[in-house]
Design a protein around this motif. Structure first.
Motif, PDB file in Angstrom:
ATOM      1  N   ARG A 131      59.111  36.715 -40.092  1.00  0.00           N
ATOM      2  CA  ARG A 131      57.683  36.981 -40.247  1.00  0.00           C
ATOM      3  C   ARG A 131      57.425  38.386 -40.798  1.00  0.00           C
ATOM      4  NH1 ARG A 131      56.788  31.725 -39.611  1.00  0.00           N
ATOM      5  NH2 ARG A 131      57.055  30.982 -37.503  1.00  0.00           N
TER       6      ARG A 131
ATOM      7  N   GLN B 110      50.492  32.295 -38.570  1.00  0.00           N
ATOM      8  CA  GLN B 110      51.012  31.999 -37.245  1.00  0.00           C
ATOM      9  C   GLN B 110      50.796  33.167 -36.291  1.00  0.00           C
ATOM     10  OE1 GLN B 110      51.894  29.287 -36.015  1.00  0.00           O
ATOM     11  NE2 GLN B 110      52.863  29.883 -34.081  1.00  0.00           N
ATOM     12  N   GLN B 111      50.943  34.381 -36.802  1.00  0.00           N
ATOM     13  CA  GLN B 111      50.685  35.552 -35.966  1.00  0.00           C
ATOM     14  C   GLN B 111      49.222  35.595 -35.536  1.00  0.00           C
ATOM     15  OE1 GLN B 111      51.935  39.060 -38.024  1.00  0.00           O
ATOM     16  NE2 GLN B 111      54.106  38.529 -37.983  1.00  0.00           N
TER      17      GLN B 111
ATOM     18  N   ARG C  74      47.211  33.013 -35.188  1.00  0.00           N
ATOM     19  CA  ARG C  74      46.993  31.944 -34.213  1.00  0.00           C
ATOM     20  C   ARG C  74      47.521  32.346 -32.837  1.00  0.00           C
ATOM     21  NH1 ARG C  74      49.743  28.030 -31.789  1.00  0.00           N
ATOM     22  NH2 ARG C  74      48.652  26.075 -31.273  1.00  0.00           N
ATOM     23  N   GLU C  75      48.706  32.925 -32.803  1.00  0.00           N
ATOM     24  CA  GLU C  75      49.270  33.338 -31.515  1.00  0.00           C
ATOM     25  C   GLU C  75      48.420  34.425 -30.863  1.00  0.00           C
ATOM     26  OE1 GLU C  75      53.232  34.497 -32.359  1.00  0.00           O
ATOM     27  OE2 GLU C  75      53.991  32.433 -32.595  1.00  0.00           O
ATOM     28  N   PHE C  76      47.908  35.359 -31.661  1.00  0.00           N
ATOM     29  CA  PHE C  76      47.048  36.400 -31.105  1.00  0.00           C
ATOM     30  C   PHE C  76      45.764  35.798 -30.551  1.00  0.00           C
ATOM     31  CE2 PHE C  76      43.373  39.192 -31.795  1.00  0.00           C
ATOM     32  CZ  PHE C  76      43.717  40.257 -30.987  1.00  0.00           C
TER      33      PHE C  76
ATOM     34  N   MET D  63      45.190  32.699 -29.429  1.00  0.00           N
ATOM     35  CA  MET D  63      45.377  31.842 -28.274  1.00  0.00           C
ATOM     36  C   MET D  63      45.920  32.587 -27.060  1.00  0.00           C
ATOM     37  SD  MET D  63      44.189  29.066 -29.431  1.00  0.00           S
ATOM     38  CE  MET D  63      44.591  28.046 -28.030  1.00  0.00           C
ATOM     39  N   SER D  64      46.819  33.538 -27.271  1.00  0.00           N
ATOM     40  CA  SER D  64      47.499  34.175 -26.132  1.00  0.00           C
ATOM     41  C   SER D  64      46.899  35.510 -25.728  1.00  0.00           C
ATOM     42  CB  SER D  64      48.985  34.378 -26.467  1.00  0.00           C
ATOM     43  OG  SER D  64      49.140  35.240 -27.585  1.00  0.00           O
ATOM     44  N   GLN D  65      46.082  36.139 -26.589  1.00  0.00           N
ATOM     45  CA  GLN D  65      45.525  37.449 -26.250  1.00  0.00           C
ATOM     46  C   GLN D  65      44.005  37.491 -26.355  1.00  0.00           C
ATOM     47  OE1 GLN D  65      47.693  40.867 -27.919  1.00  0.00           O
ATOM     48  NE2 GLN D  65      49.293  39.470 -28.604  1.00  0.00           N
TER      49      GLN D  65
END
Length: 345
Positions: A44, A68-69, A71-73, A75-77
């Protein structure tokens, strides 16, 4: 002969060349030409670009790992910590009210009034307030609804609600930009910081503690909220326009950054507006009168805006309730059509 040939083929497959000499068979290692490509994707680290005859901002981008980064930020933060932040603000306001209670007017509300806001000023205040509340509610549904509302109302009904919120949010977003511009033009002159504003802030503005802190037409807290509304609101408007109108030549990475900044600044603005609503409703006695009637109580003005109140008293602008009622009647008569006025008479 056919049987012998099949048997010979099976023997050759089961015992490849080299087995007779005791040598172990070794698979031929052929390097994967895409190994370096997917190694970069897994790391990445950079966009994977190529060439294309299609003209566009991202037409030459084969793989965008930053999606993807993002999306992860989100959903998770962003979603969990944003929820904790708003819940913490509500808890702090409730605790503050339990400890401090409602800020009363020490001299009590009297029958003397001061004219504070014109009809136009009240109209644009409630205009931007209603638009912002609508955008805040629809935005919160889109941000937190998947985890909070689907277990309650199910996926089918939530999909209808989310679709309606998305369309309404996109429709009224540009309206908020217009309202913000109107508020800025009308109130900027009275929100320039003046001498004594810092003293008001250091003493807690009379909200923290019992001390009397004089101020001008707007105190330091109101001025600070105005500039937060203007500056943070400008970021919200700019990032929202990029998200709603993807015709400015922006790339996907720009859209992702705009989404992050839009969400964070909006959460900050919602927290500030919650404090504003608290003071105007249950936090302070007499604070809402100016924006509902156009007039404020003289004792309230003396305790919270002493310098402005003193100037109004010196210029003879103090009115009684009967005078206020008479002025309202005259304004309504002037604004009513002749036929309506005759019926009223």
């Amino acid at each position: 002969m056919l049987g012998l040939m099949v048997a010979l083929l099976l023997m050759c497959t089961a015992f490849p060349a080299g087995a007779e000499t005791g040598e172990k068979s070794q698979a031929i290692q052929i390097p994967n030409p895409s190994a370096d490509l997917w190694r970069e994707v897994r790391q990445r680290e950079a966009l994977i670009s190529g060439k294309s005859q299609v003209k566009g901002v991202d037409s030459g981008t084969l793989i965008n790992p930053y999606g993807q980064q993002w999306r992860e930020f989100r959903m998770s933060q962003l979603i969990p910590y944003g929820g904790y932040f708003l819940a913490g603000v509500l808890i702090l306001l409730a605790l503050f009210y339990a400890v401090r209670g409602k800020v009363k007017v020490n001299a009590g509300l009297g029958d003397k009034k001061l004219f504070r806001y014109t009809l136009y000023e009240r109209m644009i205040h409630w205009f931007i307030a209603s638009v912002f509340l609508f955008l805040a509610i629809t935005g919160l549904v889109l941000l937190f609804g998947r985890s909070l509302l689907i277990p309650v109302m199910g996926q089918a009904y939530f999909s209808l609600l989310a679709s309606a919120c998305k369309e309404g949010h996109n429709l009224f977003g540009p309206v908020f930009a217009v309202a913000l511009l109107l508020v800025f033009i009308r109130f900027v002159r009275r929100n320039i910081y003046q001498k004594g504003d810092l003293t008001w802030l250091l003493k807690g503005g009379g909200i923290v503690g019992k001390g009397h802190v004089p101020s001008h037409f707007f105190n330091m807290g109101e001025k600070s909220m105005f500039w937060i509304l203007v500056l943070v609101g400008a970021v919200i408007v700019g990032s929202g326009l990029i998200l709603v109108f993807p015709v400015f030549g922006q790339a996907r990475m720009t859209m992702e950054l705009s989404h992050v900044s839009h969400a964070i600044t909006t959460l900050l603005m919602i927290a500030v507006i919650l404090g504003h609503i608290y003071i105007g409703s249950v936090g302070m006695e007499g604070a809402l009168d100016g924006m509902t009637t156009g007039y404020c109580d003289l004792n309230w003005a003396r305790e919270h805006h002493a310098e402005w109140a003193a100037r109004c008293e010196q210029e003879g602008e103090v009115l009684t309730e009967s005078e206020v009622a008479r002025l309202r009647g005259e304004r309504m008569a002037q604004a009513s059509p002749p036929g309506v006025q005759e019926v009223g008479q």
